[in-house]
Scaffold this active site. Structure first.
Site: not given
Length: 253
Positions: A26, A94-95, A195, A225
């Site tokens: 994202f 992630s996303m 993270d 992250h």
């Protein structure tokens, strides 16, 4: 809308029967996945990494998109790659991991396996929850990008978080969490010990609720992250190729 330099989608074509579909996170771009894609191509795989709608331009542009737009893009890329390669793995950061999980929930055995890096399926951060509640009146909030332990490495991503798009992502989280038990594909789950964007509980929720018979975890102790650009990237890249090869060997028996 012009795409930022370096944010372009990328393709690596080979004659391999194995394809890997990469998905960025994202407010980020394919730049976070490019070194991984190059490593996979060197291993002999055909690789695709699309630029998700609303990304790689402006955060205002992202605010005009919603999770079905991002998901539809990934699903189209999967369909195209499947026509070229009989076995397709989906890797997400992630996303991108959220979207990969959603794709696995919908497509089942059409996906040969998943590699997820710090996937998000929820947040307990008060600021993020407040932002989504204020989406109608708060266009943007502080950016999420750049959580990298390695000195001098910069993530190509927005410096603001588009709040309306974030509210849509939270709806995707709910749907994806609900359907996690339908994920049965082989799964490599890589998560950073520290993270500052996606809380560790996310990896725990994914691991506890999927029903993958082959579930492997890799803890990334020296990365934050954006692990694909961080200190543990070589470990991640190596582990992902080993995972694909082991899944291929099981399928060949």
């Amino acid at each position: 809308m012009p795409v930022l330099a370096g944010a372009e989608p990328f393709v690596h074509d080979t004659s391999s029967e194995v394809g890997v579909l990469l998905c960025h996170g994202f407010t980020s771009t394919p730049a976070t996945m490019r070194p991984w894609g190059e490593h996979l191509a060197e291993a002999g795989y055909t690789v695709r990494c699309p630029l998700l709608p609303g990304h790689g331009t402006t955060w205002q542009d992202c605010n005009r998109t919603r999770w079905p737009d991002w998901y539809a893009c990934l699903r189209r890329e999967f369909a195209e790659l499947s026509r070229r390669c009989p076995r397709v793995f989906v890797f997400g950061l992630s996303m991108g991991g959220t979207l990969a999980l959603r794709l696995a929930e919908d497509l089942g055995d059409a996906i040969s396996g998943l590699v997820l890096v710090n996937p998000s399926v929820l947040t307990r951060r008060l600021d993020a929850k407040l932002a989504t509640l204020l989406a109608d009146v708060l266009p943007s909030a502080k950016g999420l990008a750049g959580d990298i332990a390695r000195p001098g490495v910069v993530e190509l991503a927005y410096d603001r978080t588009p709040v309306r798009a974030l509210a849509s992502l939270s709806r995707l989280w709910r749907l994806t969490r609900r359907d996690l038990p339908s994920v049965t594909q082989p799964l490599l789950l890589a998560h950073s010990a520290i993270d500052h964007v996606v809380e560790p509980v996310n990896a725990a929720v994914v691991a506890a609720n999927v029903r993958s018979g082959d579930l492997r975890e890799v803890v990334l102790h020296n990365s934050y992250h954006v692990a694909t650009l961080d200190n543990d990237a070589p470990l991640l890249f190596r582990s992902s190729v080993e995972f694909v090869e082991s899944v291929r060997q099981v399928g060949a028996r």
